[in-house]
Write a protein that holds these residues in place. Structure first.
Motif, PDB file in Angstrom:
ATOM      1  N   UNK A   1     -21.045 -70.672  45.964  1.00 35.47           N
ATOM      2  CA  UNK A   1     -20.147 -70.214  46.626  1.00 35.47           C
ATOM      3  C   UNK A   1     -20.226 -68.412  46.644  1.00 35.47           C
ATOM      4  N   UNK A   2     -20.373 -67.751  47.656  1.00 39.28           N
ATOM      5  CA  UNK A   2     -20.685 -66.172  47.682  1.00 39.28           C
ATOM      6  C   UNK A   2     -22.216 -65.978  48.261  1.00 39.28           C
ATOM      7  N   UNK A   3     -22.821 -67.254  48.583  1.00 39.35           N
ATOM      8  CA  UNK A   3     -23.856 -67.193  49.162  1.00 39.35           C
ATOM      9  C   UNK A   3     -23.940 -66.679  50.682  1.00 39.35           C
ATOM     10  N   UNK A   4     -24.942 -66.495  51.324  1.00 38.89           N
ATOM     11  CA  UNK A   4     -24.539 -66.099  52.936  1.00 38.89           C
ATOM     12  C   UNK A   4     -25.209 -67.155  53.760  1.00 38.89           C
ATOM     13  N   UNK A   5     -24.345 -67.848  54.552  1.00 40.68           N
ATOM     14  CA  UNK A   5     -24.633 -68.760  55.638  1.00 40.68           C
ATOM     15  C   UNK A   5     -24.370 -68.279  56.903  1.00 40.68           C
ATOM     16  N   UNK A   6     -25.421 -68.299  57.771  1.00 39.19           N
ATOM     17  CA  UNK A   6     -25.467 -67.833  59.179  1.00 39.19           C
ATOM     18  C   UNK A   6     -25.974 -68.605  60.127  1.00 39.19           C
ATOM     19  N   UNK A   7     -25.434 -68.757  61.177  1.00 40.11           N
ATOM     20  CA  UNK A   7     -25.584 -69.331  62.661  1.00 40.11           C
ATOM     21  C   UNK A   7     -26.171 -70.923  62.264  1.00 40.11           C
ATOM     22  N   UNK A   8     -25.415 -71.800  61.791  1.00 43.78           N
ATOM     23  CA  UNK A   8     -25.583 -72.864  61.559  1.00 43.78           C
ATOM     24  C   UNK A   8     -25.701 -73.769  63.071  1.00 43.78           C
ATOM     25  N   UNK A   9     -26.778 -74.746  63.014  1.00 45.37           N
ATOM     26  CA  UNK A   9     -26.772 -75.666  64.309  1.00 45.37           C
ATOM     27  C   UNK A   9     -27.095 -77.071  64.006  1.00 45.37           C
ATOM     28  N   UNK A  10     -26.559 -78.117  64.570  1.00 43.15           N
ATOM     29  CA  UNK A  10     -26.881 -79.193  64.404  1.00 43.15           C
ATOM     30  C   UNK A  10     -27.438 -80.092  65.462  1.00 43.15           C
ATOM     31  N   UNK A  11     -28.481 -80.770  65.318  1.00 45.65           N
ATOM     32  CA  UNK A  11     -28.910 -81.733  66.301  1.00 45.65           C
ATOM     33  C   UNK A  11     -28.890 -83.330  65.872  1.00 45.65           C
ATOM     34  N   UNK A  12     -29.038 -84.146  66.610  1.00 39.56           N
ATOM     35  CA  UNK A  12     -29.181 -85.598  66.242  1.00 39.56           C
ATOM     36  C   UNK A  12     -30.567 -86.072  66.571  1.00 39.56           C
ATOM     37  N   UNK A  13     -30.827 -86.913  65.623  1.00 42.49           N
ATOM     38  CA  UNK A  13     -32.223 -87.734  65.713  1.00 42.49           C
ATOM     39  C   UNK A  13     -32.039 -88.894  66.265  1.00 42.49           C
ATOM     40  N   UNK A  14     -32.160 -89.513  67.473  1.00 41.06           N
ATOM     41  CA  UNK A  14     -32.126 -90.854  68.060  1.00 41.06           C
ATOM     42  C   UNK A  14     -32.806 -91.653  67.319  1.00 41.06           C
ATOM     43  N   UNK A  15     -33.923 -91.565  66.541  1.00 43.17           N
ATOM     44  CA  UNK A  15     -34.636 -92.641  65.761  1.00 43.17           C
ATOM     45  C   UNK A  15     -34.223 -92.867  64.373  1.00 43.17           C
ATOM     46  N   UNK A  16     -33.920 -91.767  63.911  1.00 43.65           N
ATOM     47  CA  UNK A  16     -33.275 -91.969  62.407  1.00 43.65           C
ATOM     48  C   UNK A  16     -31.801 -92.151  62.348  1.00 43.65           C
ATOM     49  N   UNK A  17     -31.114 -91.741  63.404  1.00 41.87           N
ATOM     50  CA  UNK A  17     -29.616 -91.772  63.704  1.00 41.87           C
ATOM     51  C   UNK A  17     -29.012 -90.864  62.807  1.00 41.87           C
ATOM     52  N   UNK A  18     -29.729 -89.919  62.219  1.00 42.68           N
ATOM     53  CA  UNK A  18     -29.189 -88.848  61.455  1.00 42.68           C
ATOM     54  C   UNK A  18     -28.791 -87.828  62.115  1.00 42.68           C
ATOM     55  N   UNK A  19     -27.765 -86.756  61.607  1.00 46.65           N
ATOM     56  CA  UNK A  19     -27.530 -85.537  62.159  1.00 46.65           C
ATOM     57  C   UNK A  19     -28.021 -84.554  61.191  1.00 46.65           C
ATOM     58  N   UNK A  20     -28.917 -83.523  61.782  1.00 48.01           N
ATOM     59  CA  UNK A  20     -29.449 -82.650  60.980  1.00 48.01           C
ATOM     60  C   UNK A  20     -29.162 -81.093  61.162  1.00 48.01           C
ATOM     61  N   UNK A  21     -28.777 -80.556  60.201  1.00 49.02           N
ATOM     62  CA  UNK A  21     -28.169 -79.166  60.165  1.00 49.02           C
ATOM     63  C   UNK A  21     -29.122 -78.179  59.705  1.00 49.02           C
ATOM     64  N   UNK A  22     -29.539 -77.105  60.442  1.00 49.60           N
ATOM     65  CA  UNK A  22     -30.242 -75.873  59.839  1.00 49.60           C
ATOM     66  C   UNK A  22     -29.360 -74.630  59.904  1.00 49.60           C
ATOM     67  N   UNK A  23     -29.378 -73.857  58.860  1.00 44.81           N
ATOM     68  CA  UNK A  23     -28.882 -72.567  58.881  1.00 44.81           C
ATOM     69  C   UNK A  23     -29.609 -71.624  58.282  1.00 44.81           C
ATOM     70  N   UNK A  24     -29.441 -70.338  58.468  1.00 42.47           N
ATOM     71  CA  UNK A  24     -30.048 -69.263  57.951  1.00 42.47           C
ATOM     72  C   UNK A  24     -29.199 -69.104  56.405  1.00 42.47           C
ATOM     73  N   UNK A  25     -30.050 -68.897  55.092  1.00 43.69           N
ATOM     74  CA  UNK A  25     -29.420 -69.034  54.043  1.00 43.69           C
ATOM     75  C   UNK A  25     -29.847 -67.569  53.191  1.00 43.69           C
ATOM     76  N   UNK A  26     -28.959 -66.967  52.706  1.00 38.82           N
ATOM     77  CA  UNK A  26     -29.440 -65.855  51.823  1.00 38.82           C
ATOM     78  C   UNK A  26     -28.695 -66.077  50.278  1.00 38.82           C
ATOM     79  N   UNK A  27     -29.232 -65.959  49.181  1.00 34.82           N
ATOM     80  CA  UNK A  27     -28.884 -66.392  48.024  1.00 34.82           C
ATOM     81  C   UNK A  27     -27.814 -65.419  47.597  1.00 34.82           C
TER      82      UNK A  27
END
Length: 382
Positions: free
Chosen positions: A110-136
């Motif tokens: 709590x208190x870190x910086x999370x910016x611009x999260x994006x999610x894509x779906x992998x048709x082969x693994x069936x997983x949803x994958x999220x990336x975001x910019x993180x600052x400590x």
């Protein structure tokens, strides 16, 4: 109680009931238009809290992921929120997709910086994958990490995998081998924004400096191409240069293959889409929370040469991107050549009140054009 008092009280009571019923009907009325910059309420009557976000279309539903912001800080005290919609106008709050925590040893505390999260779906693994910019937490913008989380369910919860800088030990594909062998002395380029300094940046001054620790990753987006290959696009080299990095087949790691775009150009907030085999990217300059003129880049191949073109915005407010900054370009499902430019109108003094500016992408001479509209709907694409 006389007849007059009884009649007055009865009339007052009926009036109150009618007002409440009217309010209830209005609350249930569905939106049928976009109103850029206006308050945008969810199904619970609260302003949507999904800033710097992106949208995933999955199984007939749109899912909007974004930063949850509070009243006094841009830091993450909740995490990444997610909303669902079938029509893009009306959104149901699906809760928190990714939670920060109270573990002081955690990178996503709590208190870190999370910016611009994006999610894509992998048709082969069936997983949803999220990336975001993180600052400590407590370290400002020094880390410049790319964070990855996954889930088996689109709305989460997403499990944190890792966070780090990008592609340590790898040179960009578009820095020639000869330039890689020529060591650049940072002491020769101490004065920024000079012709000599720009020459050093173009040669790879910052790439060399961060070669073994990994490249910086701040403002970012994700893109899945027609062949299901996925890419991480981010602002790097002290926000001076954009990178496009290829992701692994499961989308959770980088392959080491990446290119640089517009070295020393000072671009951030990348948003990308593909039309008729050509790639388009709209970015912004770097002026903190203040808006500036957008930039347009075009390429025939995603890992190929990108050409910088003039501001795609036209008309009043174009020089400030209509007081906003882009975050994502959404292809509208079921409509040909229909794309929505999603942007944020930041309110740094009261971040939770940040507004959303959505505009249709139009085309002139095969190039995207953005014009201001007070209100509009999806019929504009018909």
């Amino acid at each position: 109680m006389n007849k007059f008092e009884l009649k007055y009280r009865l009339s007052f009571f009926i009036g109150c009931v009618l007002i409440l019923l009217s309010a209830g009907v209005q609350a249930q009325q569905k939106l049928q238009q976009f109103k850029p910059g206006a308050l945008w309420m969810d199904d619970k009557g609260n302003h949507i809290n999904a800033h710097g976000g992106g949208i995933l279309f999955y199984n007939g539903m749109y899912y909007w992921f974004g930063e949850h912001k509070g009243e006094g800080s841009n830091n993450a005290y909740v995490g990444v929120t997610v909303y669902a919609s079938k029509d893009l106008y009306n959104w149901k709050n699906e809760g928190v997709a990714f939670n920060v925590n109270d573990d002081k040893a955690s990178l996503t505390q709590r208190g870190s910086i999370i910016e611009r999260p994006k999610v894509i779906h992998n048709k082969h693994t069936k997983q949803f994958v999220m990336y975001f910019h993180l600052e400590l937490a407590g370290q400002g913008y020094g880390a410049a990490y790319a964070a990855v989380a996954v889930s088996d369910k689109v709305t989460g919860p997403y499990k944190f995998l890792r966070a780090s800088r990008v592609n340590p030990g790898h040179w960009p594909l578009n820095i020639p081998g000869g330039d890689r062998r020529q060591r650049i002395n940072p002491d020769d380029y101490k004065t920024w924004w000079t012709d000599k300094w720009r020459e050093g940046v173009e040669k790879g001054l910052f790439v060399q400096e961060h070669l073994y620790s990994g490249q910086m990753s701040r403002d970012m987006t994700l893109f899945v191409d027609d062949d299901s290959k996925a890419y991480h696009i981010y602002s790097s080299e002290e926000n001076l240069t954009l990178h496009i990095a290829e992701l692994s087949d499961d989308y959770t790691q980088h392959t080491g293959k990446y290119i640089r775009i517009a070295p020393a150009g000072h671009n951030e907030a990348p948003a990308i889409f593909k039309r008729n085999g050509k790639y388009y990217m709209i970015t912004s300059g770097c002026t903190g929370w203040d808006p500036n003129a957008a930039r347009l880049l075009v390429a025939d191949q995603i890992m190929g040469e990108w050409k910088l073109l003039p501001n795609p915005c036209v008309g009043d407010g174009a020089d400030k991107t209509f007081q906003s900054q882009g975050t994502y370009i959404l292809p509208v499902a079921g409509k040909k050549d229909a794309f929505i430019f999603m942007a944020d109108r930041w309110r740094p003094k009261n971040p939770i009140d940040g507004r959303y500016v959505w505009l249709p992408v139009q085309f002139k001479n095969e190039l995207p054009v953005l014009s201001w509209l007070d209100e509009w709907d999806l019929k504009v694409f018909d």
